[in-house]
Design an enzyme around this catalytic site. Structure first.
Site, PDB file in Angstrom:
ATOM      1  N   GLY A 242       0.952  -1.024   0.011  1.00 33.39           N
ATOM      2  CA  GLY A 242       0.371  -0.037  -0.212  1.00 33.39           C
ATOM      3  C   GLY A 242       1.062   1.057   0.277  1.00 33.39           C
ATOM      4  O   GLY A 242       0.832   2.450   0.595  1.00 33.39           O
TER       5      GLY A 242
ATOM      6  N   ARG B 257      -0.350   5.827  -1.704  1.00 37.44           N
ATOM      7  CA  ARG B 257      -1.280   6.829  -1.551  1.00 37.44           C
ATOM      8  C   ARG B 257      -0.849   6.865  -0.063  1.00 37.44           C
ATOM      9  O   ARG B 257      -0.123   5.716   0.921  1.00 37.44           O
ATOM     10  CB  ARG B 257      -2.576   6.616  -1.229  1.00 37.44           C
ATOM     11  CG  ARG B 257      -2.437   7.126  -3.138  1.00 37.44           C
ATOM     12  CD  ARG B 257      -4.321   6.869  -2.602  1.00 37.44           C
ATOM     13  NE  ARG B 257      -5.134   5.075  -3.169  1.00 37.44           N
ATOM     14  CZ  ARG B 257      -6.046   5.138  -1.941  1.00 37.44           C
ATOM     15  NH1 ARG B 257      -6.654   6.244  -1.589  1.00 37.44           N
ATOM     16  NH2 ARG B 257      -5.586   3.772  -2.268  1.00 37.44           N
TER      17      ARG B 257
ATOM     18  N   ASN C 174       1.370  -2.190   5.333  1.00 35.25           N
ATOM     19  CA  ASN C 174       0.634  -1.020   5.158  1.00 35.25           C
ATOM     20  C   ASN C 174      -0.699  -0.599   4.689  1.00 35.25           C
ATOM     21  O   ASN C 174      -1.403  -0.392   5.585  1.00 35.25           O
ATOM     22  CB  ASN C 174       1.379   0.020   5.211  1.00 35.25           C
ATOM     23  CG  ASN C 174       0.710   1.198   4.805  1.00 35.25           C
ATOM     24  OD1 ASN C 174       0.145   2.067   6.060  1.00 35.25           O
ATOM     25  ND2 ASN C 174       0.486   1.147   3.031  1.00 35.25           N
TER      26      ASN C 174
ATOM     27  N   TYR D  72     -12.326  -4.268  11.487  1.00 37.43           N
ATOM     28  CA  TYR D  72     -11.104  -3.658  11.310  1.00 37.43           C
ATOM     29  C   TYR D  72     -10.131  -4.172  13.136  1.00 37.43           C
ATOM     30  O   TYR D  72      -9.181  -3.550  12.607  1.00 37.43           O
ATOM     31  CB  TYR D  72     -11.843  -2.181  11.214  1.00 37.43           C
ATOM     32  CG  TYR D  72     -10.220  -1.446  10.675  1.00 37.43           C
ATOM     33  CD1 TYR D  72      -9.563  -1.026   9.500  1.00 37.43           C
ATOM     34  CD2 TYR D  72      -9.534  -0.477  11.619  1.00 37.43           C
ATOM     35  CE1 TYR D  72      -8.949   0.043   9.187  1.00 37.43           C
ATOM     36  CE2 TYR D  72      -9.369   0.392  11.764  1.00 37.43           C
ATOM     37  CZ  TYR D  72      -8.085   0.634  10.307  1.00 37.43           C
ATOM     38  OH  TYR D  72      -7.435   1.678  10.590  1.00 37.43           O
TER      39      TYR D  72
HETATM   40  P1  NAP Z   1      -4.946   4.994   2.221  1.00 36.44           P
HETATM   41  O1  NAP Z   1      -5.224   6.376   2.629  1.00 36.44           O
HETATM   42  O2  NAP Z   1      -5.890   4.364   2.224  1.00 36.44           O
HETATM   43  O3  NAP Z   1      -3.986   4.296   1.485  1.00 36.44           O
HETATM   44  C1  NAP Z   1      -4.652   2.801   0.964  1.00 36.44           C
HETATM   45  C2  NAP Z   1      -3.556   2.001   0.251  1.00 36.44           C
HETATM   46  O4  NAP Z   1      -3.216   0.789   0.367  1.00 36.44           O
HETATM   47  C3  NAP Z   1      -3.491   2.566  -0.641  1.00 36.44           C
HETATM   48  O5  NAP Z   1      -1.799   2.677  -0.913  1.00 36.44           O
HETATM   49  C4  NAP Z   1      -4.272   1.399  -1.443  1.00 36.44           C
HETATM   50  O6  NAP Z   1      -4.114   1.353  -3.414  1.00 36.44           O
HETATM   51  C5  NAP Z   1      -3.396  -0.383  -1.123  1.00 36.44           C
HETATM   52  N1  NAP Z   1      -4.067  -0.797  -0.216  1.00 36.44           N
HETATM   53  C6  NAP Z   1      -5.472  -1.006   0.102  1.00 36.44           C
HETATM   54  N2  NAP Z   1      -5.956  -2.915  -0.743  1.00 36.44           N
HETATM   55  C7  NAP Z   1      -5.015  -2.950  -0.708  1.00 36.44           C
HETATM   56  C8  NAP Z   1      -4.768  -4.665  -1.401  1.00 36.44           C
HETATM   57  N3  NAP Z   1      -6.045  -5.667  -1.247  1.00 36.44           N
HETATM   58  N4  NAP Z   1      -4.078  -4.241  -1.632  1.00 36.44           N
HETATM   59  C9  NAP Z   1      -2.452  -4.036  -1.736  1.00 36.44           C
HETATM   60  N5  NAP Z   1      -2.779  -3.147  -1.617  1.00 36.44           N
HETATM   61  C10 NAP Z   1      -3.608  -2.453  -0.720  1.00 36.44           C
HETATM   62  O7  NAP Z   1      -4.840   4.376   3.952  1.00 36.44           O
HETATM   63  P2  NAP Z   1      -3.988   4.993   4.827  1.00 36.44           P
HETATM   64  O8  NAP Z   1      -5.111   5.798   5.875  1.00 36.44           O
HETATM   65  O9  NAP Z   1      -1.915   5.836   4.426  1.00 36.44           O
HETATM   66  O10 NAP Z   1      -4.207   4.019   5.979  1.00 36.44           O
HETATM   67  C11 NAP Z   1      -2.900   2.683   5.705  1.00 36.44           C
HETATM   68  C12 NAP Z   1      -2.558   1.896   6.465  1.00 36.44           C
HETATM   69  O11 NAP Z   1      -2.660   2.586   8.190  1.00 36.44           O
HETATM   70  C13 NAP Z   1      -3.686   1.201   7.000  1.00 36.44           C
HETATM   71  O12 NAP Z   1      -3.299  -0.611   6.815  1.00 36.44           O
HETATM   72  C14 NAP Z   1      -4.710   1.087   7.990  1.00 36.44           C
HETATM   73  O13 NAP Z   1      -5.536   0.948   8.176  1.00 36.44           O
HETATM   74  C15 NAP Z   1      -3.627   1.972   8.356  1.00 36.44           C
HETATM   75  N6  NAP Z   1      -4.258   3.330   9.403  1.00 36.44           N
HETATM   76  C16 NAP Z   1      -4.672   4.263   9.255  1.00 36.44           C
HETATM   77  C17 NAP Z   1      -5.399   5.337  10.205  1.00 36.44           C
HETATM   78  C18 NAP Z   1      -5.320   6.930   9.546  1.00 36.44           C
HETATM   79  O14 NAP Z   1      -5.951   7.169  10.232  1.00 36.44           O
HETATM   80  N7  NAP Z   1      -4.701   7.073   8.330  1.00 36.44           N
HETATM   81  C19 NAP Z   1      -5.301   5.210  11.473  1.00 36.44           C
HETATM   82  C20 NAP Z   1      -4.642   4.111  11.940  1.00 36.44           C
HETATM   83  C21 NAP Z   1      -4.467   2.939  11.186  1.00 36.44           C
HETATM   84  P3  NAP Z   1      -3.654   1.566  -4.240  1.00 36.44           P
HETATM   85  O15 NAP Z   1      -3.932   2.964  -3.966  1.00 36.44           O
HETATM   86  O16 NAP Z   1      -3.102   1.116  -5.211  1.00 36.44           O
HETATM   87  O17 NAP Z   1      -5.664   1.427  -3.400  1.00 36.44           O
END
Ligand code: NAP
Length: 242
Positions: free
Chosen positions: A8, A11, A88, A153
């Site tokens: 991931g 982004r 990630n 989740y």
């Molecule tokens: P995001 O902006 O929605 O980005 C998600 C990323 O994961 C993208 O690069 C997406 O690829 C990739 N992805 C999703 N499903 C996938 C799959 N099946 N196979 C390969 N790649 C996949 O999310 P984020 O906020 O940066 O979150 C990143 C991590 O942090 C996640 O594990 C999330 O649960 C965790 N997290 C986030 C927050 C928050 O507040 N944002 C808080 C706690 C934990 P594409 O671009 O190709 O779709």
């Protein structure tokens, strides 16, 4: 130069991790699911930092795709191994348990938890043979505290925390460390539908965090300096839950 895989990486937090690790001069393998343009942008930004890398498209929730992509990478990069892994990639599909559909439960468990097994199983042997490895799993406050509307989740992230602690003990003797980073609310596409102006009232620091604030600790855990830290879960949440 070490080879780093960030799942991931196209982004959000994943991109920030790619850039933080590019600062160290590592070669960055940027995994993504479907957003090739954003993944290309990450690669461009990695190159602007004077580092290099490549894109590697696969769905982390598919055992077959993970194995094909990673075994294929190993065949074409003889002599190299991925020594730093940032697990990630993640998704949210929120619903109250009463209304949750089977696919909302299963998609989140497959992407956010089963990917742990698929990706690590493909890479861990080389880390053990080479007696160096860094695995950093991006979990969540939701997996520590439980958040209403996120039973799928929260379950996946809590599972990832348990798996992190178990694996850390399995591989510690070979200088492979396994840690988790638990963000609170971070400004990315994933939280775009959340109202920061309302939610910030419950965060002691009074704001959402940035992807770079998560990437900073990921960068440290990936470094040689973090050699005696394993099985840890490090909160990056503005004091929301500690
Ligand atoms: P995001 O902006 O929605 O980005 C998600 C990323 O994961 C993208 O690069 C997406 O690829 C990739 N992805 C999703 N499903 C996938 C799959 N099946 N196979 C390969 N790649 C996949 O999310 P984020 O906020 O940066 O979150 C990143 C991590 O942090 C996640 O594990 C999330 O649960 C965790 N997290 C986030 C927050 C928050 O507040 N944002 C808080 C706690 C934990 P594409 O671009 O190709 O779709």
């Amino acid at each position: 130069m070490k080879h780093v895989l960030v799942t991931g990486g196209s982004r959000g937090i994943g991109r920030a991790c790619c850039l933080r690790l590019a600062d160290e001069g590592h070669y960055i393998i940027i995994n993504y699911l479907s957003n090739k343009d954003e993944a290309e942008k990450t690669l461009e930004m990695v190159r602007e930092k004077g580092s290099d890398g490549e894109l590697l498209k696969f769905d982390v929730s598919s055992q077959q795709e993970v194995e094909n992509a990673l075994n294929g990478w190993m065949e074409t990069h003889e002599g190299a191994y991925i020594s730093i892994l940032v697990n990630n990639a993640g998704i949210r599909k929120d619903a109250l348990v009463m209304w949750m559909k089977d696919d909302e439960w299963q998609d989140v468990i497959n992407t956010n938890l089963n990917s742990f097994l698929y990706v690590i199983r493909a890479l861990i042997k080389d880390m053990l043979i080479n007696k160096f490895g860094r695995i950093i799993n991006v979990v969540s406050l939701s997996g520590q505290k439980g958040l209403p509307g996120q039973a799928n989740y929260s379950a996946a992230k809590a599972g990832m925390i348990g798996a992190t602690k178990a694996l850390a003990q399995e591989v510690a003797k070979k200088e492979v460390t396994v840690n988790a980073v638990a963000p609170g609310f971070i400004r990315t596409d994933m939280t775009r539908d959340m109202d920061e102006s309302q939610l910030k009232a419950m965060i002691p620091m009074g704001r959402f965090g940035s992807p770079e604030e998560v990437a900073g600790i990921v960068g440290f855990l990936a470094s040689e300096e973090a050699s005696y830290i394993t099985g840890a879960v490090i909160n990056v949440n503005g004091g929301l839950y500690t």
